[in-house]
Design a protein around this motif. Sequence first.
Motif, PDB file in Angstrom:
ATOM      1  N   ALA A  20       2.652   1.855   4.169  1.00  0.00           N
ATOM      2  CA  ALA A  20       3.823   1.185   3.599  1.00  0.00           C
ATOM      3  C   ALA A  20       5.067   1.915   4.055  1.00  0.00           C
ATOM      4  CB  ALA A  20       3.748   1.150   2.084  1.00  0.00           C
ATOM      5  N   THR A  21       6.053   1.160   4.448  1.00  0.00           N
ATOM      6  CA  THR A  21       7.307   1.752   4.891  1.00  0.00           C
ATOM      7  C   THR A  21       8.360   1.693   3.789  1.00  0.00           C
ATOM      8  OG1 THR A  21       6.843   1.096   7.159  1.00  0.00           O
ATOM      9  CG2 THR A  21       9.137   1.614   6.616  1.00  0.00           C
ATOM     10  N   TYR A  22       8.420   0.557   3.131  1.00  0.00           N
ATOM     11  CA  TYR A  22       9.469   0.350   2.153  1.00  0.00           C
ATOM     12  C   TYR A  22       8.996   0.473   0.712  1.00  0.00           C
ATOM     13  CZ  TYR A  22      11.789  -1.412   6.292  1.00  0.00           C
ATOM     14  OH  TYR A  22      12.325  -1.523   7.539  1.00  0.00           O
ATOM     15  N   LEU A  23       7.710   0.384   0.484  1.00  0.00           N
ATOM     16  CA  LEU A  23       7.087   0.508  -0.846  1.00  0.00           C
ATOM     17  C   LEU A  23       7.425  -0.636  -1.789  1.00  0.00           C
ATOM     18  CD1 LEU A  23       7.417   4.314  -1.660  1.00  0.00           C
ATOM     19  CD2 LEU A  23       5.415   3.094  -0.865  1.00  0.00           C
ATOM     20  N   VAL A  24       8.583  -1.249  -1.630  1.00  0.00           N
ATOM     21  CA  VAL A  24       9.005  -2.257  -2.589  1.00  0.00           C
ATOM     22  C   VAL A  24       8.561  -3.662  -2.214  1.00  0.00           C
ATOM     23  CG1 VAL A  24      11.006  -0.856  -3.198  1.00  0.00           C
ATOM     24  CG2 VAL A  24      11.233  -2.665  -1.470  1.00  0.00           C
ATOM     25  N   ARG A  25       8.024  -3.824  -1.019  1.00  0.00           N
ATOM     26  CA  ARG A  25       7.642  -5.141  -0.537  1.00  0.00           C
ATOM     27  C   ARG A  25       6.187  -5.434  -0.850  1.00  0.00           C
ATOM     28  NH1 ARG A  25       9.701  -5.570   5.564  1.00  0.00           N
ATOM     29  NH2 ARG A  25       7.793  -6.832   5.550  1.00  0.00           N
ATOM     30  N   SER A  26       5.941  -6.545  -1.491  1.00  0.00           N
ATOM     31  CA  SER A  26       4.571  -6.894  -1.868  1.00  0.00           C
ATOM     32  C   SER A  26       3.681  -7.110  -0.642  1.00  0.00           C
ATOM     33  CB  SER A  26       4.560  -8.138  -2.748  1.00  0.00           C
ATOM     34  OG  SER A  26       5.113  -9.240  -2.062  1.00  0.00           O
ATOM     35  N   ASP A  27       4.252  -7.526   0.474  1.00  0.00           N
ATOM     36  CA  ASP A  27       3.424  -7.784   1.659  1.00  0.00           C
ATOM     37  C   ASP A  27       2.958  -6.503   2.344  1.00  0.00           C
ATOM     38  OD1 ASP A  27       6.113  -8.769   3.985  1.00  0.00           O
ATOM     39  OD2 ASP A  27       5.804  -6.972   2.768  1.00  0.00           O
ATOM     40  N   GLU A  28       3.387  -5.357   1.857  1.00  0.00           N
ATOM     41  CA  GLU A  28       2.916  -4.092   2.407  1.00  0.00           C
ATOM     42  C   GLU A  28       1.653  -3.598   1.705  1.00  0.00           C
ATOM     43  OE1 GLU A  28       6.487  -1.694   4.401  1.00  0.00           O
ATOM     44  OE2 GLU A  28       6.390  -1.461   2.232  1.00  0.00           O
ATOM     45  N   TYR A  29       1.222  -4.294   0.682  1.00  0.00           N
ATOM     46  CA  TYR A  29       0.065  -3.857  -0.092  1.00  0.00           C
ATOM     47  C   TYR A  29      -1.161  -4.698   0.257  1.00  0.00           C
ATOM     48  CZ  TYR A  29       3.309  -0.986  -2.656  1.00  0.00           C
ATOM     49  OH  TYR A  29       4.244  -0.046  -2.975  1.00  0.00           O
ATOM     50  N   ASP A  30      -2.294  -4.011   0.356  1.00  0.00           N
ATOM     51  CA  ASP A  30      -3.514  -4.650   0.827  1.00  0.00           C
ATOM     52  C   ASP A  30      -4.384  -5.185  -0.307  1.00  0.00           C
ATOM     53  OD1 ASP A  30      -3.409  -1.793   2.816  1.00  0.00           O
ATOM     54  OD2 ASP A  30      -3.051  -3.809   3.613  1.00  0.00           O
ATOM     55  N   TYR A  31      -4.342  -4.534  -1.447  1.00  0.00           N
ATOM     56  CA  TYR A  31      -5.234  -4.900  -2.550  1.00  0.00           C
ATOM     57  C   TYR A  31      -4.444  -5.028  -3.851  1.00  0.00           C
ATOM     58  CZ  TYR A  31      -8.581  -3.182   0.884  1.00  0.00           C
ATOM     59  OH  TYR A  31      -9.287  -2.978   2.023  1.00  0.00           O
ATOM     60  N   TRP A  32      -4.917  -5.932  -4.690  1.00  0.00           N
ATOM     61  CA  TRP A  32      -4.250  -6.229  -5.953  1.00  0.00           C
ATOM     62  C   TRP A  32      -5.256  -6.329  -7.079  1.00  0.00           C
ATOM     63  CZ3 TRP A  32       1.063  -6.797  -6.327  1.00  0.00           C
ATOM     64  CH2 TRP A  32       1.755  -6.837  -5.110  1.00  0.00           C
ATOM     65  N   GLY A  33      -4.831  -5.914  -8.269  1.00  0.00           N
ATOM     66  CA  GLY A  33      -5.629  -6.128  -9.455  1.00  0.00           C
ATOM     67  C   GLY A  33      -5.412  -7.515 -10.018  1.00  0.00           C
ATOM     68  N   GLN A  34      -6.114  -7.808 -11.108  1.00  0.00           N
ATOM     69  CA  GLN A  34      -6.012  -9.117 -11.737  1.00  0.00           C
ATOM     70  C   GLN A  34      -4.831  -9.216 -12.695  1.00  0.00           C
ATOM     71  OE1 GLN A  34      -7.997 -11.914 -11.056  1.00  0.00           O
ATOM     72  NE2 GLN A  34      -8.437 -10.566  -9.338  1.00  0.00           N
ATOM     73  N   GLY A  35      -4.278  -8.085 -13.064  1.00  0.00           N
ATOM     74  CA  GLY A  35      -3.100  -8.086 -13.915  1.00  0.00           C
ATOM     75  C   GLY A  35      -3.429  -7.863 -15.385  1.00  0.00           C
ATOM     76  N   THR A  36      -2.447  -7.349 -16.093  1.00  0.00           N
ATOM     77  CA  THR A  36      -2.553  -7.168 -17.541  1.00  0.00           C
ATOM     78  C   THR A  36      -1.262  -7.660 -18.183  1.00  0.00           C
ATOM     79  OG1 THR A  36      -3.052  -5.583 -19.315  1.00  0.00           O
ATOM     80  CG2 THR A  36      -1.709  -4.762 -17.492  1.00  0.00           C
ATOM     81  N   GLN A  37      -1.399  -8.403 -19.263  1.00  0.00           N
ATOM     82  CA  GLN A  37      -0.237  -9.017 -19.904  1.00  0.00           C
ATOM     83  C   GLN A  37       0.488  -8.016 -20.789  1.00  0.00           C
ATOM     84  OE1 GLN A  37       0.990 -12.404 -19.775  1.00  0.00           O
ATOM     85  NE2 GLN A  37       2.707 -11.437 -20.853  1.00  0.00           N
ATOM     86  N   VAL A  38       1.787  -7.966 -20.615  1.00  0.00           N
ATOM     87  CA  VAL A  38       2.662  -7.190 -21.498  1.00  0.00           C
ATOM     88  C   VAL A  38       3.649  -8.155 -22.128  1.00  0.00           C
ATOM     89  CG1 VAL A  38       4.456  -5.423 -21.613  1.00  0.00           C
ATOM     90  CG2 VAL A  38       2.429  -5.061 -20.180  1.00  0.00           C
ATOM     91  N   TYR A  45       0.842  -6.075 -12.391  1.00  0.00           N
ATOM     92  CA  TYR A  45      -0.197  -5.941 -11.384  1.00  0.00           C
ATOM     93  C   TYR A  45      -0.131  -4.565 -10.717  1.00  0.00           C
ATOM     94  CZ  TYR A  45      -0.432 -11.032 -11.684  1.00  0.00           C
ATOM     95  OH  TYR A  45      -0.561 -12.322 -12.128  1.00  0.00           O
ATOM     96  N   CYS A  46      -1.301  -4.010 -10.507  1.00  0.00           N
ATOM     97  CA  CYS A  46      -1.453  -2.782  -9.745  1.00  0.00           C
ATOM     98  C   CYS A  46      -1.740  -3.167  -8.293  1.00  0.00           C
ATOM     99  CB  CYS A  46      -2.618  -1.998 -10.352  1.00  0.00           C
ATOM    100  SG  CYS A  46      -3.198  -0.600  -9.405  1.00  0.00           S
ATOM    101  N   SER A  47      -1.217  -2.386  -7.350  1.00  0.00           N
ATOM    102  CA  SER A  47      -1.435  -2.702  -5.949  1.00  0.00           C
ATOM    103  C   SER A  47      -1.660  -1.422  -5.146  1.00  0.00           C
ATOM    104  CB  SER A  47      -0.239  -3.468  -5.388  1.00  0.00           C
ATOM    105  OG  SER A  47       0.949  -2.726  -5.574  1.00  0.00           O
ATOM    106  N   ALA A  48      -2.408  -1.569  -4.055  1.00  0.00           N
ATOM    107  CA  ALA A  48      -2.727  -0.426  -3.193  1.00  0.00           C
ATOM    108  C   ALA A  48      -2.480  -0.796  -1.743  1.00  0.00           C
ATOM    109  CB  ALA A  48      -4.184  -0.019  -3.369  1.00  0.00           C
ATOM    110  N   GLY A  49      -1.814   0.089  -1.016  1.00  0.00           N
ATOM    111  CA  GLY A  49      -1.526  -0.149   0.391  1.00  0.00           C
ATOM    112  C   GLY A  49      -1.869   1.068   1.222  1.00  0.00           C
ATOM    113  N   GLU A  50      -2.502   0.827   2.352  1.00  0.00           N
ATOM    114  CA  GLU A  50      -2.881   1.940   3.208  1.00  0.00           C
ATOM    115  C   GLU A  50      -1.683   2.459   3.992  1.00  0.00           C
ATOM    116  OE1 GLU A  50      -6.806   3.121   5.813  1.00  0.00           O
ATOM    117  OE2 GLU A  50      -6.141   1.033   5.760  1.00  0.00           O
TER     118      GLU A  50
END
Length: 123
Positions: free
Chosen positions: A101-119, A94-99
């Motif tokens: 972010a302090t830690y960068l590694v926390r998912s709750d710091e990101y505001d938007y998410w893509g639908q994902g791509t399978q690998v 998943y790709c994510s975008a955050g306006e």
Amino acid sequence: VQLIETGGGLVQAGRSLRLSCSASGITFRTYYMGWFRQAPGKEREFVAAMTWAGSITTYADSVKGRFTISRDNAKNTLYLQMNSLEPEDTAVYYCSAGERATYLVRSDEYDYWGQGTQVTVSS
């Protein structure tokens, strides 16, 4: 806002893939961007992230030295170059975008998410 991931697929262990995330509806160059992944039966986990200008990048220990995150602010696109793939890398990415972010590694710091791509990495 749309984040659209492409580039996933089925590859053999040791091979490479390059994921792309095309962003629209946000001022891409001002957003922190990240990649997360979720394997079947597991929690979503951090993979890699970078600040808006690319001055700071961070990686999960499991991918450090194999994966490279990059961005092209002129194209509103985020990339993840994945080399030396292992079966353990199999997941939806998943790709994510955050306006902000302090830690960068926390998912709750990101505001938007893509639908994902399978690998999928076969052994």
